[in-house]
Design a protein around this motif. Structure first.
Motif, PDB file in Angstrom:
ATOM      1  N   TRP A  25       9.952  -4.345   0.756  1.00 46.30           N
ATOM      2  CA  TRP A  25       8.926  -4.870   1.648  1.00 46.30           C
ATOM      3  C   TRP A  25       7.539  -4.381   1.264  1.00 46.30           C
ATOM      4  O   TRP A  25       6.557  -5.138   1.336  1.00 46.30           O
ATOM      5  CB  TRP A  25       9.262  -4.516   3.086  1.00 46.30           C
ATOM      6  N   ALA A  26       7.408  -3.132   0.852  1.00 45.61           N
ATOM      7  CA  ALA A  26       6.095  -2.615   0.432  1.00 45.61           C
ATOM      8  C   ALA A  26       5.577  -3.410  -0.766  1.00 45.61           C
ATOM      9  O   ALA A  26       4.388  -3.764  -0.830  1.00 45.61           O
ATOM     10  CB  ALA A  26       6.203  -1.131   0.082  1.00 45.61           C
ATOM     11  N   LYS A  27       6.476  -3.720  -1.703  1.00 43.32           N
ATOM     12  CA  LYS A  27       6.086  -4.504  -2.879  1.00 43.32           C
ATOM     13  C   LYS A  27       5.726  -5.930  -2.479  1.00 43.32           C
ATOM     14  O   LYS A  27       4.806  -6.525  -3.034  1.00 43.32           O
ATOM     15  CB  LYS A  27       7.221  -4.500  -3.892  1.00 43.32           C
ATOM     16  N   THR A  28       6.447  -6.477  -1.517  1.00 46.88           N
ATOM     17  CA  THR A  28       6.177  -7.849  -1.078  1.00 46.88           C
ATOM     18  C   THR A  28       4.823  -7.963  -0.404  1.00 46.88           C
ATOM     19  O   THR A  28       4.071  -8.912  -0.636  1.00 46.88           O
ATOM     20  CB  THR A  28       7.285  -8.324  -0.125  1.00 46.88           C
ATOM     21  N   TYR A  29       4.499  -6.989   0.453  1.00 48.33           N
ATOM     22  CA  TYR A  29       3.173  -6.994   1.073  1.00 48.33           C
ATOM     23  C   TYR A  29       2.087  -7.076  -0.011  1.00 48.33           C
ATOM     24  O   TYR A  29       1.125  -7.843   0.097  1.00 48.33           O
ATOM     25  CB  TYR A  29       2.949  -5.715   1.886  1.00 48.33           C
ATOM     26  N   LYS A  30       2.255  -6.279  -1.061  1.00 43.51           N
ATOM     27  CA  LYS A  30       1.229  -6.190  -2.094  1.00 43.51           C
ATOM     28  C   LYS A  30       1.220  -7.425  -2.989  1.00 43.51           C
ATOM     29  O   LYS A  30       0.162  -8.029  -3.227  1.00 43.51           O
ATOM     30  CB  LYS A  30       1.462  -4.937  -2.937  1.00 43.51           C
ATOM     31  N   GLU A  31       2.385  -7.805  -3.494  1.00 44.65           N
ATOM     32  CA  GLU A  31       2.447  -8.839  -4.518  1.00 44.65           C
ATOM     33  C   GLU A  31       2.355 -10.251  -3.948  1.00 44.65           C
ATOM     34  O   GLU A  31       1.798 -11.142  -4.582  1.00 44.65           O
ATOM     35  CB  GLU A  31       3.734  -8.676  -5.325  1.00 44.65           C
ATOM     36  N   GLU A  32       2.908 -10.463  -2.771  1.00 45.46           N
ATOM     37  CA  GLU A  32       2.940 -11.812  -2.217  1.00 45.46           C
ATOM     38  C   GLU A  32       1.819 -12.084  -1.219  1.00 45.46           C
ATOM     39  O   GLU A  32       1.382 -13.231  -1.073  1.00 45.46           O
ATOM     40  CB  GLU A  32       4.296 -12.063  -1.555  1.00 45.46           C
ATOM     41  N   TYR A  33       1.347 -11.019  -0.555  1.00 44.44           N
ATOM     42  CA  TYR A  33       0.346 -11.216   0.497  1.00 44.44           C
ATOM     43  C   TYR A  33      -0.983 -10.526   0.226  1.00 44.44           C
ATOM     44  O   TYR A  33      -1.924 -10.663   1.010  1.00 44.44           O
ATOM     45  CB  TYR A  33       0.901 -10.744   1.842  1.00 44.44           C
ATOM     46  N   GLY A  34      -1.086  -9.775  -0.876  1.00 44.61           N
ATOM     47  CA  GLY A  34      -2.344  -9.111  -1.184  1.00 44.61           C
ATOM     48  C   GLY A  34      -2.696  -8.009  -0.215  1.00 44.61           C
ATOM     49  O   GLY A  34      -3.873  -7.755   0.061  1.00 44.61           O
ATOM     50  N   ILE A  35      -1.696  -7.324   0.320  1.00 44.28           N
ATOM     51  CA  ILE A  35      -1.911  -6.248   1.291  1.00 44.28           C
ATOM     52  C   ILE A  35      -1.459  -4.931   0.669  1.00 44.28           C
ATOM     53  O   ILE A  35      -0.258  -4.723   0.418  1.00 44.28           O
ATOM     54  CB  ILE A  35      -1.117  -6.505   2.591  1.00 44.28           C
ATOM     55  N   ASN A  36      -2.415  -4.058   0.398  1.00 43.57           N
ATOM     56  CA  ASN A  36      -2.090  -2.731  -0.133  1.00 43.57           C
ATOM     57  C   ASN A  36      -1.922  -1.780   1.051  1.00 43.57           C
ATOM     58  O   ASN A  36      -2.903  -1.227   1.571  1.00 43.57           O
ATOM     59  CB  ASN A  36      -3.205  -2.228  -1.050  1.00 43.57           C
ATOM     60  N   LEU A  37      -0.702  -1.590   1.495  1.00 42.09           N
ATOM     61  CA  LEU A  37      -0.414  -0.774   2.677  1.00 42.09           C
ATOM     62  C   LEU A  37      -0.160   0.668   2.255  1.00 42.09           C
ATOM     63  O   LEU A  37       0.717   0.947   1.434  1.00 42.09           O
ATOM     64  CB  LEU A  37       0.809  -1.327   3.404  1.00 42.09           C
ATOM     65  N   THR A  38      -0.933   1.580   2.815  1.00 36.61           N
ATOM     66  CA  THR A  38      -0.731   3.004   2.555  1.00 36.61           C
ATOM     67  C   THR A  38      -0.636   3.743   3.882  1.00 36.61           C
ATOM     68  O   THR A  38      -1.210   3.329   4.887  1.00 36.61           O
ATOM     69  CB  THR A  38      -1.886   3.602   1.727  1.00 36.61           C
TER      70      THR A  38
END
Length: 567
Positions: free
Chosen positions: A85-98
């Protein structure tokens, strides 16, 4: 966790008693009230949100804090910040969640997560997005710290997310709305799967040629027949009509459903009186006739003579011994304890029925308020819509037209992947009518093409059971089109029979925190005494003692909450 049980347990995964290996850590990120680094670099990023399921371009940074517990499992080499899910946020939605920090959230309101979050709130700090409980939500709203999500939800929620928000009649969204402003997105969850049903040994009913129960009186007749007509063929030795256990309320051998059949609502249920005030169900007059009947059943030998010394697990041993015929309990009982008992008694069959009523008014099963978590956004964050987009992703990946539960929710190597998204919730209608109606239709048409992954698993299990695979019995008795717990829950839903706790908060009032466990123990002790033969006057003594021991003050606080929640 069996994927057929997770829906009614999702709230529990926030409060598991399992300890997190590393309780908390600090990443050393920038101060909580500083602007997002992406905001300063890319002031036009908000305009590039690309719709409800689109990708931010350029990507945005989103800072959060998080509570997790030992029930979280990741494949080797992955963790809370590095997973599907962390990778999906970043790669599919452009969301870098930290995450600024992560802390153990076992222990409910007293967890390390809540203690650390309370300190953060008190200091005036807040990350971009954070999951809070009801009390924290109210405090942040009163302090003016939260972004108004009304417009963001209207503009960015997918049609499916908007549908999910309406499935409970707007109850969850209403609890997140203050003075006409949507100040949080609730962690959606259904309460229907918490409703009790009546489970009856249908093979015994068939053997004794007994009609299906329509009323409480019918149920009493079945209890007596089971206890006196030797349905298990052992010469009439020790068959018990109704399961019960010393905890009174449990997932099975549960007496809450019995009380509901008398229109009584103990076990923490608050109801409205004729004047519209909230009153505690466990001290109302409807309790007395139910208690009198339980005493009569016990005296007649229709309730286990040793129930007062047995917990639910110990009482469950009687199922395997072929000595119990009826229990009020949960929709998941086919998995436990029935499935284990059937391994010892392959001829055993159980069917689910609605809770019957003692009179001409339908029984209304009690269910609690299902929302315990709210996702809020810092009012200074430039992308309040991101929390809505994350919910869109949650619902689409799990249950949407392009979704696949077997990829995003439960897989062989990602058993509990549904816990990994930062925001998550479950459509109130997911199981009922969702899974139930989908399976019923697919069986009628022999066409599972419209089913999502989770529903297709039900269909495959049903077909296997029809072809002789007894290992799929539990699935069929939970989700099947007839004689299942989901069929009963669907009946409740279609007929608007659920009675939701009128105290619709996941938090205890101040006096509840100090007194509630003691008051509930007094209630259970009173019920046990009366069943075992004490005078019904014990109920009146209990009511008086309940009021003096904090009950009256709690009632005042609950009604204060009700008045304030309308503002």
């Amino acid at each position: 966790m069996n994927n057929r049980k997770y829906a009614s347990a999702v709230v529990g995964c926030f409060s598991s008693v399992a300890l997190l290996a590393a309780a908390c850590s600090n990443s050393g990120n920038s101060p909580a009230n500083s602007p997002s680094s992406t905001d300063s670099k890319n002031p036009s990023a908000a305009a590039a949100a690309a719709g409800p399921l689109g990708k931010y371009s350029p990507p945005i940074d989103v800072r959060a804090v998080r509570g997790i517990n030992g029930s979280f499992k990741f494949p080797q080499g992955e963790d809370i910040s590095n997973n599907l899910w962390a990778k999906t946020y970043k790669e599919e939605y452009g969301i870098n969640l930290t995450y600024d920090w992560v802390a153990d959230n076992s222990g409910g309101n007293e967890s390390a997560y809540n203690k650390k979050l309370n300190l953060m709130i008190a200091s005036g700090q807040l990350p971009d997005i954070v999951a809070v409980n009801s009390k924290q939500f109210k405090q942040l709203a009163e302090d003016g710290k939260l972004a108004d999500l009304t417009e963001a939800f209207e503009k960015f929620a997918t049609p499916y997310t908007k549908d999910v928000a309406k499935q409970d009649g707007g109850m969850a969204m209403s609890s997140a709305t203050i003075n006409g402003k949507l100040l949080a997105i609730p962690g959606f969850n259904g309460n229907i799967t918490n409703a009790n049903v009546v489970w009856i040994r249908s093979d015994w009913m068939k053997k004794l040629n007994l009609p299906e129960p329509k009323t409480m009186q019918d149920l009493f007749a079945i209890m007596e027949a089971f206890a006196t007509k030797d349905p298990n063929g052992d010469g009439g030795k020790g068959v018990i009509g109704l399961a019960a256990n010393k905890n009174i309320y449990d997932g099975f051998a549960d007496l809450l459903g019995f009380f509901n059949g008398y229109h009584a609502y103990p076990n923490g249920m608050w109801i409205k009186d004729d004047a519209g005030q909230l009153v505690y169900g466990g001290i109302q007059k409807e309790m007395k006739p139910a208690l009198a009947k339980l005493q009569e059943l016990y005296k007649s030998g229709l309730i286990d003579k040793e129930f007062g010394a047995k917990d639910a697990a110990k009482e469950a041993e009687l199922f395997g011994q072929n000595k119990l015929g009826i229990t009020f309990g949960a929709n998941s009982n086919p998995y436990y304890p029935f499935d284990d008992a059937r391994k010892r008694n392959p001829e055993m069959d159980w069917k689910a029925y609605p809770i019957p009523s003692i009179d001409d008014k339908p029984a209304r099963p009690a269910v609690g308020f299902p929302i315990s978590t709210y996702y809020v956004v810092n009012k200074n964050f430039k992308h309040p819509e991101v929390v809505v987009k994350m919910f869109n992703a949650n619902f689409e990946k799990f249950f949407g037209k392009t979704g696949d539960w077997n990829t995003w929710g439960v897989t062989k190597d990602r058993l509990e992947a549904f816990k990994w998204p930062f925001v998550y919730g479950f459509p109130p209608d997911k199981d009922v009518p969702g899974r139930y109606e989908a399976l019923k239709k697919a069986i009628e048409t022999n066409d599972p093409s419209a089913m999502n992954g989770e529903q297709k698993a039900d269909f495959d299990a049903y077909q296997a059971y029809k072809n002789g695979d007894q290992t799929k019995w539990a699935t069929v008795r939970q989700a099947g089109p007839t004689d299942s717990s989901f069929a009963v829950l669907n009946h409740y839903k279609q007929n608007n029979l659920l009675y939701t706790n009128e105290y619709r908060s996941s938090l205890q009032t101040d006096t509840m925190t100090l007194k509630w466990s003691t008051l509930l123990n007094l209630e259970k002790e009173m019920i046990t005494k009366i069943i075992l033969g004490a005078s019904l006057d014990e109920f009146d003594k209990f009511v008086e003692n309940w009021k003096k021991s904090g009950g009256d003050q709690i009632t005042k606080e609950v009604n204060d909450w009700a008045a304030n929640s309308k503002k």
